[in-house]
Design a protein around this motif. Structure first.
Motif, PDB file in Angstrom:
ATOM      1  N   ALA A  86      -9.244   6.617   0.958  1.00 45.31           N
ATOM      2  CA  ALA A  86      -9.175   5.575   0.153  1.00 45.31           C
ATOM      3  C   ALA A  86     -10.357   4.001   0.586  1.00 45.31           C
ATOM      4  O   ALA A  86     -10.067   3.900  -0.785  1.00 45.31           O
ATOM      5  CB  ALA A  86      -7.978   4.879   0.890  1.00 45.31           C
ATOM      6  N   ILE A  96      -4.691   1.340   5.323  1.00 45.40           N
ATOM      7  CA  ILE A  96      -5.269   0.583   4.640  1.00 45.40           C
ATOM      8  C   ILE A  96      -4.379   0.021   4.383  1.00 45.40           C
ATOM      9  O   ILE A  96      -4.891  -1.328   3.470  1.00 45.40           O
ATOM     10  CB  ILE A  96      -4.708   1.797   4.001  1.00 45.40           C
ATOM     11  CG1 ILE A  96      -5.047   3.842   3.706  1.00 45.40           C
ATOM     12  CG2 ILE A  96      -4.604   1.998   2.627  1.00 45.40           C
ATOM     13  CD1 ILE A  96      -4.702   4.671   3.721  1.00 45.40           C
ATOM     14  N   GLY A 140      -7.343   6.994   5.369  1.00 48.42           N
ATOM     15  CA  GLY A 140      -7.784   5.554   4.798  1.00 48.42           C
ATOM     16  C   GLY A 140      -9.278   5.999   4.843  1.00 48.42           C
ATOM     17  O   GLY A 140      -9.944   5.240   4.435  1.00 48.42           O
TER      18      GLY A 140
END
Length: 150
Positions: free
Chosen positions: A133, A17, A130
């Motif tokens: 996101a 991220i 991840g």
């Protein structure tokens, strides 16, 4: 645009991220405690040499994080009724993601201004932190014309 991670548990996810955020120009807030030491080599390995290109703020707890919030909090959660494809983001929004194992507690849900769900096929539970996101940030940047200039 900012991404906030509530008590993340997996160093590799945080590193990925951080790399995503560096590339797309989003700052990252890390709300502690985390499930790993900040100097865990897995953070650096997943983030590679991109970590120096992202603004990272660590907060000792939820209250310390809240003291810095100025825009809307958009909590990404499987418990939300609002689908990602119908939510309207604003440039100052903060995209908040819960921990990998337990998500976000009720008091975090109650404080969120928006609760957003990424639509999945029936019978499937959730995406990797991840990946979630990345999907959330991409849609928020698309809606706000916030993609980086090349």
């Amino acid at each position: 645009m900012r991404i906030a991670l509530y008590q993340p548990e997996i160093a590799g996810n945080v590193g990925a991220i951080l790399r995503l955020s560096a590339c797309l120009g989003a700052a990252v807030d890390l709300i502690e405690p985390m499930g790993f030491a900040w100097d865990d080599r897995r953070v650096a390995r997943a983030g590679m040499d991109y970590i120096d290109h992202v603004a990272i703020t660590r907060h000792v707890d939820w209250d310390a994080f809240l003291a810095t919030v100025t825009g809307r909090i958009a909590l990404f959660t499987t418990r939300a009724s609002q689908r990602l494809d119908v939510v309207r983001f604003q440039p100052g929004d903060l995209l908040l993601f819960g921990s990998e194992g337990s998500g976000a507690p009720d008091f975090v849900h109650e404080r969120a201004d928006l609760r957003v769900r990424i639509p999945l096929r029936p019978g499937l539970r959730s995406l990797n932190l991840g990946v979630s996101a990345g999907i959330g940030l991409a849609e928020a940047l698309r809606q706000t014309n916030g993609w980086p200039q090349e």
